[in-house]
Write a protein that holds these residues in place. Structure first.
Motif, PDB file in Angstrom:
ATOM      1  N   GLY A  71      72.351  37.452  -4.946  1.00  0.00           N
ATOM      2  CA  GLY A  71      72.526  38.125  -3.655  1.00  0.00           C
ATOM      3  C   GLY A  71      72.179  37.233  -2.476  1.00  0.00           C
ATOM      4  O   GLY A  71      72.902  37.199  -1.472  1.00  0.00           O
ATOM      5  N   HIS A  93      71.615  42.513   4.415  1.00  0.00           N
ATOM      6  CA  HIS A  93      71.869  42.072   3.041  1.00  0.00           C
ATOM      7  C   HIS A  93      70.598  41.480   2.425  1.00  0.00           C
ATOM      8  O   HIS A  93      70.255  41.774   1.281  1.00  0.00           O
ATOM      9  CB  HIS A  93      73.009  41.051   2.996  1.00  0.00           C
ATOM     10  N   VAL A 151      68.167  42.974  -0.747  1.00  0.00           N
ATOM     11  CA  VAL A 151      67.789  42.156  -1.901  1.00  0.00           C
ATOM     12  C   VAL A 151      66.267  42.128  -2.052  1.00  0.00           C
ATOM     13  O   VAL A 151      65.734  42.253  -3.162  1.00  0.00           O
ATOM     14  CB  VAL A 151      68.355  40.727  -1.760  1.00  0.00           C
ATOM     15  N   ASP A 153      69.788  38.629 -10.209  1.00  0.00           N
ATOM     16  CA  ASP A 153      70.538  39.409  -9.222  1.00  0.00           C
ATOM     17  C   ASP A 153      70.073  39.086  -7.797  1.00  0.00           C
ATOM     18  O   ASP A 153      70.885  38.970  -6.877  1.00  0.00           O
ATOM     19  CB  ASP A 153      70.389  40.909  -9.475  1.00  0.00           C
TER      20      ASP A 153
END
Length: 74
Positions: free
Chosen positions: A64, A35, A39, A60
């Motif tokens: 994230g 993850h 990002v 964003d």
């Protein structure tokens, strides 16, 4: 080619497009968390965007990373 300092003190190569003056930052090495890696790849592409588009990308990225940290608490 010039050097740019990363937030963690390491240095990453930055390639400059002389015609436009834009820079492309090489993605950082994998962190081990898919993850976070996704990002960071998004963040490394911000140099391809016009300056006025940077804010939403940063938001964003922040979201994230914040969500990833929140998932650790669950």
């Amino acid at each position: 080619m010039s050097e740019a300092s990363a937030a963690d003190g390491t240095e990453r190569a930055v390639a400059e497009d002389v015609a436009t003056g834009s820079g492309v930052v090489e993605p950082p090495p994998p962190t081990g968390d898919p993850h976070v890696d996704a990002v960071l790849v998004t963040l490394s592409r911000v140099g391809d965007l016009p300056t006025e588009a940077h804010g939403p990308v940063y938001e964003d990225v922040h979201r994230g990373l914040r969500d990833t940290l929140a998932d650790l608490d669950r």
